[in-house]
Enzyme design. Structure first.
Site, PDB file in Angstrom:
ATOM      1  N   GLU A  39      31.677  49.138  35.600  1.00 45.83           N
ATOM      2  CA  GLU A  39      32.745  48.612  34.734  1.00 45.83           C
ATOM      3  C   GLU A  39      32.902  49.432  33.455  1.00 45.83           C
ATOM      4  OE1 GLU A  39      32.193  44.629  33.116  1.00 45.83           O
ATOM      5  OE2 GLU A  39      34.282  44.578  32.492  1.00 45.83           O
ATOM      6  N   ASP A  45      28.750  45.531  37.677  1.00 43.71           N
ATOM      7  CA  ASP A  45      29.169  44.929  36.410  1.00 43.71           C
ATOM      8  C   ASP A  45      27.873  44.672  35.635  1.00 43.71           C
ATOM      9  OD1 ASP A  45      30.091  43.493  34.267  1.00 43.71           O
ATOM     10  OD2 ASP A  45      31.544  42.344  35.429  1.00 43.71           O
ATOM     11  N   ILE A 103      27.221  43.365  32.626  1.00 44.53           N
ATOM     12  CA  ILE A 103      27.176  41.958  32.183  1.00 44.53           C
ATOM     13  C   ILE A 103      28.496  41.326  32.587  1.00 44.53           C
ATOM     14  CG2 ILE A 103      26.910  40.316  30.302  1.00 44.53           C
ATOM     15  CD1 ILE A 103      25.423  42.326  28.671  1.00 44.53           C
ATOM     16  N   ASP A 120      33.458  42.757  39.632  1.00 46.07           N
ATOM     17  CA  ASP A 120      33.227  41.313  39.461  1.00 46.07           C
ATOM     18  C   ASP A 120      32.869  40.639  40.788  1.00 46.07           C
ATOM     19  OD1 ASP A 120      34.023  41.181  36.674  1.00 46.07           O
ATOM     20  OD2 ASP A 120      36.086  41.418  37.347  1.00 46.07           O
ATOM     21  N   THR A 133      30.673  38.695  29.598  1.00 46.77           N
ATOM     22  CA  THR A 133      30.347  39.288  28.287  1.00 46.77           C
ATOM     23  C   THR A 133      30.710  38.332  27.153  1.00 46.77           C
ATOM     24  OG1 THR A 133      30.695  41.500  29.165  1.00 46.77           O
ATOM     25  CG2 THR A 133      30.752  41.293  26.782  1.00 46.77           C
TER      26      THR A 133
HETATM   27  C1  LIP Z   1      35.056  38.856  33.236  1.00 43.55           C
HETATM   28  C2  LIP Z   1      34.485  37.542  33.698  1.00 43.55           C
HETATM   29  C3  LIP Z   1      35.520  36.456  33.460  1.00 43.55           C
HETATM   30  C4  LIP Z   1      36.675  36.692  34.387  1.00 43.55           C
HETATM   31  C5  LIP Z   1      37.234  38.070  34.190  1.00 43.55           C
HETATM   32  C6  LIP Z   1      36.178  39.142  34.199  1.00 43.55           C
HETATM   33  P1  LIP Z   1      33.404  40.637  32.075  1.00 43.55           P
HETATM   34  O1  LIP Z   1      34.092  39.900  33.322  1.00 43.55           O
HETATM   35  O2  LIP Z   1      33.348  37.232  33.147  1.00 43.55           O
HETATM   36  O3  LIP Z   1      35.025  35.186  33.771  1.00 43.55           O
HETATM   37  O4  LIP Z   1      37.657  35.742  34.179  1.00 43.55           O
HETATM   38  O5  LIP Z   1      38.161  38.310  35.209  1.00 43.55           O
HETATM   39  O6  LIP Z   1      35.636  39.248  35.454  1.00 43.55           O
HETATM   40  O7  LIP Z   1      34.501  41.262  31.275  1.00 43.55           O
HETATM   41  O8  LIP Z   1      32.685  39.599  31.304  1.00 43.55           O
HETATM   42  O9  LIP Z   1      32.513  41.634  32.704  1.00 43.55           O
END
Ligand code: LIP
Length: 272
Positions: free
Chosen positions: A69, A89, A91, A218, A94
């Site tokens: 990511e 990914d 985290i 994700d 985040t």
């Molecule tokens: C995000 C998720 C969030 C989801 C977003 C994205 P990030 O990832 O945590 O719940 O709605 O589509 O996947 O930016 O925290 O890695």
């Protein structure tokens, strides 16, 4: 032991050790920077976890391909070939991590010939380690897990997210689907992590999950974990799941997946 089993064992140790970076920094004020918009965040810990995991995987598997990511956020392209490809990914969740809401995880999947072969979702804060290898079942902390048997939306707990985009068309669809779910399902939840939402479906704690706007990192691990737990992962419009489409729907049963798919207002983000 197959080659993929070996890849899995190596990756698992790398992910578990990188999890310490998350637990060490989970308390206290975290500085963050914005990416695509004011709700799309990145911290130094995201970057450190990604660098740690990818550099170790590259050392072990120099001929494999990698999609991360934060590397993509910094300009790398998403290229998915038939080569063994690790999709990370560092985290997921985040925003949760920044606020101390304890649902953040490392999500790591391996695809070969574009087919998910193994997945690891690790929330070190809550000590939840979800794993799956193709044809070997799905596990939470070494205990086998199964999806629920709920077949109808009216009895289903559905996890979904507003996502990390402020795009007006996307937000309109989120509101419309929120209305659909709160009037037709038994309940809704938003954990704040796409990977952990899928893990909830895999363990039968949620019955379905969908999201428009997710990325390959994700869902790469969640896809195989849900399938190995006995669930289905499809495109939200009902066709086959496409990992680069930025759209996902998963459920414990085919019947529930189909009903949810027919209920949803569709949205087609730009592909990865
Ligand atoms: C995000 C998720 C969030 C989801 C977003 C994205 P990030 O990832 O945590 O719940 O709605 O589509 O996947 O930016 O925290 O890695």
């Amino acid at each position: 032991m197959s080659m993929v089993d070996t890849y899995f064992m190596v990756a698992l140790e790398i992910v578990k050790s990188a999890g310490k970076l998350i637990t060490e920094h989970v308390k206290g004020c975290k500085d963050y920077k914005l990416k695509s918009c004011d709700i799309d965040l990145v911290t130094e810990v995201d970057k450190a976890v990604e660098t740690t995991i990818l550099s170790k995987l590259k050392e072990e598997f120099p001929h494999h391909a990698f999609i991360g990511e934060e590397s993509v956020a910094e300009g790398a392209r998403v290229v998915l070939t038939d080569e063994p490809t690790w999709v990370l990914d560092p985290i997921d969740g985040t925003l949760n991590f920044v606020h101390g809401f304890p649902h953040s995880c490392i999500s790591l999947g391996l695809l070969i010939n574009k087919v998910p072969e193994m997945g690891i979702i690790y929330n070190p804060i809550m000590n939840q380690l979800f794993t799956a290898l193709k044809h070997q079942g799905a596990y939470l902390n070494d205990q086998i897990i199964h999806v629920s048997k709920v077949k109808e939306l009216k009895g289903a707990l559905v996890a979904f997210e507003a996502g990390t985009s402020r795009d007006a068309d996307k937000m309109k669809v989120v509101r419309e689907n929120f209305d659909q779910i709160i009037s037709k399902a038994q309940g809704m939840r938003a954990l704040g992590s796409a990977a952990l939402n899928m893990a909830m479906v895999a363990m039968g704690a949620a019955d379905a999950n969908f999201e428009f706007g997710i990325h390959a990192w994700d869902v790469a691990a969640g896809t195989i974990i849900v399938r190995e737990a006995g669930g289905v992962v499809i495109d939200p419009a009902g066709g086959p799941f496409d990992i680069l489409s930025r759209r996902v729907l998963c459920a414990g049963t085919k019947e529930l997946a189909e009903e949810l798919s027919k209920t949803l207002v569709q949205y087609y983000p730009e592909r990865d």
